[in-house]
Structures are given as structure tokens and as C-alpha cells.
Design an enzyme around this catalytic site. Structure first.
Site, PDB file in Angstrom:
ATOM      1  CD  GLU B  50      -1.772  -2.357   1.625  1.00 64.89           C
ATOM      2  OE1 GLU B  50      -0.581  -2.598   1.957  1.00 64.89           O
ATOM      3  OE2 GLU B  50      -2.688  -3.192   1.710  1.00 64.89           O
ATOM      4  CG  PHE B 112     -10.341  -9.342  11.457  1.00 59.57           C
ATOM      5  CD1 PHE B 112      -9.108  -9.713  11.982  1.00 59.57           C
ATOM      6  CD2 PHE B 112     -10.544  -9.452  10.091  1.00 59.57           C
ATOM      7  CE1 PHE B 112      -8.101 -10.197  11.164  1.00 59.57           C
ATOM      8  CE2 PHE B 112      -9.544  -9.940   9.258  1.00 59.57           C
ATOM      9  CZ  PHE B 112      -8.315 -10.309   9.798  1.00 59.57           C
ATOM     10  CD  GLN B 113      -7.666  -7.334   7.871  1.00 60.13           C
ATOM     11  OE1 GLN B 113      -8.490  -7.109   6.982  1.00 60.13           O
ATOM     12  NE2 GLN B 113      -6.481  -7.869   7.643  1.00 60.13           N
ATOM     13  CE  LYS B 162     -18.198  -6.609   3.592  1.00 60.10           C
ATOM     14  NZ  LYS B 162     -17.788  -7.923   4.043  1.00 60.10           N
ATOM     15  CG  MET B 477      22.630  12.127   3.682  1.00 61.36           C
ATOM     16  SD  MET B 477      23.872  13.244   3.017  1.00 61.36           S
ATOM     17  CE  MET B 477      23.007  13.884   1.587  1.00 61.36           C
TER      18      MET B 477
HETATM   19  C1  LIG Z   1      12.281   5.803   5.624  1.00 60.20           C
HETATM   20  C2  LIG Z   1      13.553   6.464   6.011  1.00 60.20           C
HETATM   21  N1  LIG Z   1      14.329   5.932   6.987  1.00 60.20           N
HETATM   22  C3  LIG Z   1      15.483   6.530   7.326  1.00 60.20           C
HETATM   23  C4  LIG Z   1      15.905   7.681   6.715  1.00 60.20           C
HETATM   24  C5  LIG Z   1      17.214   8.350   7.124  1.00 60.20           C
HETATM   25  N2  LIG Z   1      18.134   8.351   5.981  1.00 60.20           N
HETATM   26  C6  LIG Z   1      18.317   9.435   5.194  1.00 60.20           C
HETATM   27  S1  LIG Z   1      19.371   9.150   3.941  1.00 60.20           S
HETATM   28  C7  LIG Z   1      19.649   7.575   4.440  1.00 60.20           C
HETATM   29  C8  LIG Z   1      20.586   6.683   3.694  1.00 60.20           C
HETATM   30  C9  LIG Z   1      20.061   6.294   2.375  1.00 60.20           C
HETATM   31  O1  LIG Z   1      20.895   5.304   1.834  1.00 60.20           O
HETATM   32  P1  LIG Z   1      20.891   5.017   0.288  1.00 60.20           P
HETATM   33  O2  LIG Z   1      19.514   4.824  -0.187  1.00 60.20           O
HETATM   34  O3  LIG Z   1      21.848   3.921  -0.006  1.00 60.20           O
HETATM   35  O4  LIG Z   1      21.365   6.375  -0.332  1.00 60.20           O
HETATM   36  P2  LIG Z   1      22.816   7.034  -0.395  1.00 60.20           P
HETATM   37  O5  LIG Z   1      22.820   8.123   0.621  1.00 60.20           O
HETATM   38  O6  LIG Z   1      23.810   5.964  -0.097  1.00 60.20           O
HETATM   39  O7  LIG Z   1      22.901   7.557  -1.778  1.00 60.20           O
HETATM   40  C10 LIG Z   1      18.924   7.295   5.586  1.00 60.20           C
HETATM   41  C11 LIG Z   1      18.967   6.012   6.325  1.00 60.20           C
HETATM   42  C12 LIG Z   1      15.043   8.211   5.724  1.00 60.20           C
HETATM   43  N3  LIG Z   1      15.314   9.360   5.099  1.00 60.20           N
HETATM   44  N4  LIG Z   1      13.896   7.574   5.377  1.00 60.20           N
END
Ligand SMILES: Cc1ncc(C[n+]2csc(CCOP(=O)(O)OP(=O)(O)O)c2C)c(N)n1
Ligand SMILES: [Mg+2]
Lengths: 162, 578
Positions: B50, B112-113, B162, B477
């Protein structure tokens, strides 16, 4: 500074939680809140007392206005207005203080709305300061229970000189 | 004739001109799904999660400007939509989400749900509804679409018990909506606009800061006209990319935490900021007290709460960006004329000097695959003619920095919430809307795994999205912050060199998987991918140590930047900032 804000809303399911959620979600505080239907049963009015500097209060009024169910927001503090709240105070005075309790109620234009062998329940309406004053005076007499409504407010109409 | 709630749902969507929606079935929405079975004019794309459905609808909305539509079941189906809804809410994306609900009589019984999705989504929707009577259904749908699109757009949720889908009512679709409690201001105050025009005419060092509002209101043409006529440079927030042509000579690129040197410099030196459809997010302003210290600020926005929320504003103009700019352009031409030609010369010279001093760059000589190189190659090969979606992290920033977006609605990225897992489903939504366009998700190896199941949706629906994974084997990052601010202690940010094997994974989904491990292979992989009319995963094994520069450390003033050129100096400088 404290502000009394009147909020006219659609009388719909969930509106109160939208408003209270807005305050809690953005870290604004609600000091008091009163909600009721208006003459038009489709509309409710809320009176909210909050505090914050002008900047925050401006945001609060804008954010309230942004809610879809909010019809109108008025910061009463900016207008000449009348404010009221009401308390019900149950006192259980010693025998020798009973007369004083009744006297105080009278001075403050309170009414005794219930009494028992040991207690009087007094109703008082007025502005915040008045309510606070009587509470202070009754405290030494033994307050057993105490309930207080939120503030309600209404703007004054100007009077034209004849 | 009376028809069922399920039929009213379908007829109402048709009245709204909906052709596509995204969703996932379940018990309480079976009546609706059953009606969809024979429906020709209304196509539902079955996603694999979803969250994917909501992001796909979001991508569809960002690419087209039309509201995205989602249909899911109650309970877990509904709660799975929350991240997608919050993502759309933060970026003001119009959407209508229908969630099934347990029958009205069971609501509140922990049936439920059952989930109180109206309660859960109250803070992340523009508005939401629980429909209790089938008689109200058509009216609520009409209102929901209106609210989603009117004023500052946003997601609206409708919870459908529903029994409401089976009960019958006369179908009357309202002609229009009038809400006494919601009347956005579209036309800016004329006096304020005149004042703004005077300020623009008198300014010696003006800068326009364009945000997502420019795109949402469809004001790119008006913005370009304004910038060119008044000869004012334009910088964009991340949400504003594409609102003004990135390749235009007046463009300063993106500003903020990973903005260009010249954009951030211009803000700090400016004597006038014209903020258009943006909200001074902390990623844009850096240290707020030190932001644009010499500038007067004109702020144009349709949402009054955006104005004076974070920064002081000298001339606020509440209104639709397109309307306001149209009037402003007229006033500029008729009343103030081009009295600024001379003064602008010095400013232009200064901006050019900053551009030369620190252009956007990276180590182009390196033998390794630099992620920026991949993005530049994508730009070069597509000539910018593509819809780019992104995941979140370094991949997103490089995609923002090294690709020039010349047209609105070609850059789809989760700005406000920064949702990893956005890019692939969003690309699917955009591809559905534009079957003949090249749609590319510039992804990270971490983020792509958050909604990777949607590759199935792309394959099965023949939506040939391309996914360029900048595979640094890290949550890059976060790793960058650990390197710079936590003494290289890479706590839980290392992913894996071989798990998953993205090429095999693509093949398992019956998509195409390609890999480049050498710089010399990058172009060939991209060319091949772009020539294949099927979904493709491209695994670019990049230099894991690469960082996003320039960078403004969190909490620092935006001209307090770290640069790629001075890796060694960075550390020293950081200490000073701390
Ligand atoms: C759902 C979610 N969880 C955690 C974060 C925190 N976060 C920001 S950037 C990042 C790393 C992303 O890694 P990747 O997709 O490999 O991208 P890269 O920075 O390596 O290009 C994280 C964990 C986020 N933005 N979104
Ligand atoms: Mg990564």
C-alpha cells in the site's frame, strides 16, 4: 501574553480533536477551552485561552483558520470584550466559619446551590480575577471540591452618543 | 434509481475525470473491487504494497498536476498508507485516498482489521472524512477532490465503512462545492504587489527564491517572464527544481544545505529576496538568524501560515503564485519600467565571479565510478528530456545538483519528509501517466530496498521505468555525517557488497538487470537501458567514499560551506563550526 481566541467551527464529528491536535502537534498550549453549540446547531463555538508572544499567536490564528472545518477565528484580546467563567465550590467549614462562608458568597454575588450538614456548594460567575479572589478567601475555610468552566467571551458592541 | 455505495464511488470518480488509481484489495473493500472488475473507464493498478500505491499516486500527481487516487482496505491496508500520505502532505501534493473501514456498527469495537485511520492521519492529511451514510458519499467525494486541489494542495482521506459500500442511494453528483469554512485567497493584494514592484525596481542585489509552489500553481512561464524582465537571478529550493529552467543564464541552481556556492552566497549578500511559493525550511535557511542578513523579503505564498513562520517578512503577499506573478509582471511593465539595467550590471558581475570561483564539481579524473558522473551522463544522454524521480540520501542530492531540470514536473522527489523508498513507485506513477517518456529513478542501494517489491508492478503493467542505483554499499548520506561529525564511526550504515545482487534480483522479477563496475562501462549501460522497452535496474558500483558537496553543517549559516576541493581543510573548518 495571554490571548482569548473565539473559534467558530462546523459542528462536525472530530472537530475538537482537529483543534486540540493542532495545539499539541505544534507545541502550543491550551490553558482553557470551552465548546458549545451556537444558536445554529450546525455551528459550534470554542473559546480557547492560550499564551505566547505575538508571533506565536499570529501563527495559532492562521493555523486555526487553515483547518477546513474552522469558519472564523477572532482574537478577543484585540477587541473590547466581556469574559466570564464559572466555578462550583464545595466547602466544608468548621461550625464557627459557616457564617463567614455565606457572607463571602454574598459579597461575591455567589449563590448557594446545595447544602448539607457539613457542606455548602457555592456557584460563582465572573471574570478570572474575581474567581481567583474568592478561591483564595475560601481556601482557609476548607475547600472540598472545586470545578471550574473554561472561559467564554463575547465582544462588546460600541454605543453611539446620542 | 438507487445504486450501491460501491457504484456511487465509481461513478463519482468518473465524474472527477479519474482514469487511473492505485490500490490493494482486502475484505471490507471487496464490493468496490468487484465493481471494478468489469469497469472499463477506470483502471486500478495493483501495487505490491500500500505504501507503493500511495507513492505511485503521488508520482502520478506530481507528473500531471492531477490528483492521485488510492484505494486500500481497512486496518493494515490503511496504516500502510501513512508514510505515503505524510510524504504527500509535506510536499503539498493533491491526492484522494480511500480506505475501507469495518461496518459502521462495529466501529470502535476493536473489530477485526479495524484501525482509526481518520484519527491516525488527522495530522498528516489536509482533511479527512469518515462516511457514515451512503447518502453523503457523493458529496464527500466531491468535497474531497475540491479540497485536495484548492488553495495549497494536499492529500485528503476518505474512510469508507463496508456497509456504506453496499447500502443504496440515489446518485446525484454535486455540480460544485461551496464551503463557508474554506475559502483560499487566490488574488494577491494589489497594493502589496505594487509595493513589491517598487522594491524590485530599486533593489541593487535582488535574488528570487523559487519553491514548489511555482510548480504546484503552474507559474513557470510567469516566473521566467518576471526574472527575465527584471533581470533577477533565480535560485530554487529542492522542491522548486524545474520551476525555472536550470540551464537558464539567470539560474543559480539549488540553495541550502547542499546548494551551490553562488546561490548561498547570493542570498547572504542580497538586499532583496523575492521568495515565491516556498516556506523557508531549515534545510534551506541553515542558521535562521544568520540567513539573508542584509535582505528585505517579499514573500508570495498561497498559505498564510507559511508567511512569517520562520523568517521576518517585509512584504507578504498571500495568493496563488501564478495570479500574483501575472499581476506583478503587468505592474512591472506598466509602472516601474526598466530603470534597473545599470545597477544590475555590478550584481551580475559579482554572481559570475562566484560562479567561476566555485563551480559545481567533483573529481572528474578518478578511475572509479563517481556517482556524479553517472548523473551527468544521464543528463547528457537524455539531453534533459526525462522525468527523474529519486530516492533519499546522497543519490537525491547528486540528482538535484548534476542534472539540469528545465521543465516543471520532471523532477519528482520527496522533499519535506525525505522518504526513502519513494522513487521507484513514484516513477511507476509517472510512467503510467506518460507511457512514452523516459522515466528514471536515481536511487541509492539502501532506499531502493524499501519498496523494491514494486518492480513487480512495473513489470506486470509494462511500465518501462529505469532505475539507476548509485550503489555505494552504504547508507551513504548517514555515513557522510558519521565521517564528518562522528569520527568515522560507521555505526549501522554499512550495507553489503553482494547482497542483494541487483542484477539477479531484477531478473528474478523478469526485469532487466545491468551492471557497471568501471567508469568506462557507465555510458554503455545507460545507452542499453534507455533502448530497452522494459523495466531495467542498473547497478552502478560507485566510490563509497564520495560525499555530497558543498555542504552546510546543520545549524551553520548557509555561506559557511564545506567544499569538495578542500577535503583536508574540511576537518579543520568543521572544528571551527562546532
Ligand atoms: C524511511 C527512512 N528511513 C530513514 C531515513 C534516514 N536516511 C536518510 S538518507 C539515508 C541513507 C540512504 O541510503 P541510500 O539509499 O543507499 O542512499 P545514499 O545516501 O547511499 O545515496 C537514511 C537512512 C530516511 N530518510 N527515510
Ligand atoms: Mg547507498
Amino acid at each position: 501574553m495571554r490571548h482569548t481566541i473565539s473559534v467558530l467551527v462546523e459542528n462536525k464529528f472530530g472537530v475538537l480533536s482537529r483543534i486540540s491536535g493542532l495545539f499539541s502537534g505544534r507545541g502550543y498550549n491550551i490553558e482553557s477551552l470551552s465548546v458549545n453549540e451556537t444558536i445554529d446547531p450546525q455551528i459550534s463555538i470554542m473559546t480557547i485561552v492560550t499564551s505566547g508572544d505575538d508571533w506565536i499567536v499570529e501563527q495559532i490564528t492562521k493555523q486555526l483558520n487553515k483547518l477546513i472545518d474552522v469558519i472564523k477565528v477572532v482574537d478577543m484580546t484585540e477587541l473590547d470584550h466581556v469574559e466570564r467563567e464559572m466555578v462550583l465550590i464545595k466547602v466544608s467549614p468548621r461550625q464557627e466559619d459557616k457564617a463567614e462562608v455565606l457572607r463571602l458568597a454574598e459579597i461575591f454575588r455567589g449563590r448557594v446551590v446545595d447544602s448539607s450538614q457539613k457542606t455548602y456548594t457555592i456557584e460563582i460567575t465572573g471574570e478570572e480575577k474575581k474567581i481567583e479572589a474568592i478561591v483564595e478567601l475560601l481556601k482557609p475555610m476548607g475547600i472540598k471540591e472545586f470545578v471550574r468552566t473554561g472561559k467564554i467571551a463575547i465582544a462588546r458592541e460600541g454605543i453611539k452618543k446620542a | 434509481m438507487k445504486i450501491s455505495g460501491a457504484e456511487i464511488f465509481i461513478e463519482s470518480l468518473k465524474k472527477e475525470g479519474v482514469q487511473h488509481m492505485f490500490g490493494y484489495p482486502g475484505g471490507v473493500v471487496l464490493n468496490i473491487f468487484d465493481k471494478l472488475h468489469d469497469e472499463k473507464g477506470l483502471e486500478l493498478i495493483l501495487t505490491r504494497h500500500e505504501q507503493g500505491a500511495v507513492h505511485a499516486a503521488d508520482g502520478y500527481a506530481r507528473a500531471t498536476g492531477k490528483p492521485g487516487v488510492v484505494l486500500v482496505t481497512s486496518g493494515p491496508g490503511a496504516t500502510n498508507t501513512v508514510t505515503g500520505i505524510a510524504t504527500a502532505y509535506m510536499d503539498s501534493i493533491p491526492m484522494v485516498i480511500f480506505t475501507g473501514q469495518v461496518p459502521t456498527l462495529l466501529i470502535g469495537n476493536d473489530a477485526f482489521q479495524e484501525a482509526d485511520i481518520v484519527g491516525i492521519t488527522r495530522p498528516c492529511t489536509k482533511h479527512n472524512f469518515l462516511v457514515k451514510n451512503v447518502e453523503d458519499l457523493a458529496g464527500v467525494i466531491k468535497e474531497a477532490f475540491y479540497i485536495a486541489m484548492a488553495g495549497r494542495p494536499g492529500p485528503v482521506l476518505i474512510d469508507l465503512p463496508k456497509d456504506v459500500t453496499t447500502h443504496k442511494a440515489e446518485f446525484v453528483y454535486p455540480e460544485d462545492v461551496k464551503l463557508r469554512s474554506y475559502n483560499p485567497t487566490y488574488d494577491g493584494n494589489k497594493y502589496m504587489i505594487k509595493q513589491a514592484a517598487q522594491m524590485v525596481a530599486r533593489a541593487k542585489k535582488p535574488v528570487i527564491v523559487a519553491g514548489g509552489g511555482v510548480i504546484l500553481s503552474g507559474a513557470s512561464k510567469e516566473l521566467k517572464e518576471f526574472a527575465e524582465y527584471a533581470d533577477v537571478p533565480v535560485t530554487m529550493t529542492m522542491m522548486g527544481l524545474g520551476g525555472f529552467p536550470g540551464s537558464h543564464k539567470l539560474s543559480l541552481g539549488m540553495l541550502g544545505m547542499h546548494g551551490t556556492y553562488y546561490a548561498n552566497k547570493s542570498i547572504q549578500e542580497a538586499d532583496l529576496l523575492i521568495a515565491i511559493g516556498m516556506r523557508f525550511d531549515d534545510r534551506v535557511t541553515g542558521k535562521i538568524d544568520a540567513f539573508a542578513p542584509h535582505a528585505k523579503i517579499i514573500h508570495i505564498d498561497i498559505d498564510p501560515t507559511s508567511i512569517r513562520k520562520n523568517v521576518r517578512v517585509d512584504t507578504p503577499i498571500v495568493g496563488d503564485v501564478k495570479n500574483v506573478l501575472t499581476v506583478l509582471n503587468k505592474v512591472m511593465k506598466e509602472e516601474v519600467k526598466d530603470q534597473w539595467v545599470e545597477v544590475r550590471k555590478a550584481w551580475t558581475k559579482q554572481l559570475d565571479a562566484w560562479r567561476r570561483e566555485r563551480p559545481m564539481t567533483y573529481d572528474r579524473e578518478s578511475d572509479m565510478i563517481k556517482p556524479q558522473y553517472v548523473v551527468e551522463k544521464i543528463y547528457e544522454l537524455t539531453k534533459g528530456d526525462a522525468i527523474i524521480t529519486t530516492e533519499v540520501g546522497q543519490n537525491q542530492m547528486w540528482a538535484a545538483q548534476f542534472f539540469k531540470y528545465d521543465k516543471p514536473r520532471t523532477w519528482l522527489s520527496s522533499g519535506g519528509l525525505g522518504t526513502m523508498g519513494y522513487g521507484l513507485p513514484a516513477a511507476i506513477g509517472a510512467q503510467l501517466a506518460f507511457p512514452n517518456k523516459l522515466v528514471i529513478d536515481i536511487a541509492g542501494d539502501g532506499s531502493i530496498q524499501m519498496n523494491i517489491q514494486e518492480l513487480a508492478t512495473a513489470v506486470i503493467n509494462k511500465l518501462p521505468v529505469k532505475v539507476a542505483i548509485l550503489n555505494n554499499r552504504f547508507l551513504g548520506m548517514v555515513r557522510q555525517w558519521q565521517e564528518l561529525f562522528f569520527e568515522e564511526r560507521y555505526s549501522h550504515t554499512k550495507l553489503d557488497d553482494v547482497v542483494p545482487d541487483f542484477v539477479k534480483l531484477a531478473e528474478a522479477y523478469n526485469a532487466v538487470g545491468l551492471r557497471a563496475t568501471k567508469k568506462s562501462e557507465v555510458e554503455a549501460v545507460l545507452k542499453e537501458a534507455f533502448s530497452i522497452k522494459r523495466p531495467v535496474f542498473m547497478d552502478f558500483v560507485t566510490d563509497w567514499q564520495e560525499k555530497v558537496y558543498p555542504m552546510v553543517p546543520a545549524g551553520a549559516a548557509i555561506d559557511n560551506m564545506l567544499f569538495y576541493e578542500e577535503k583536508k581543510k574540511v576537518e579543520k573548518k568543521l572544528k571551527a563550526v562546532k
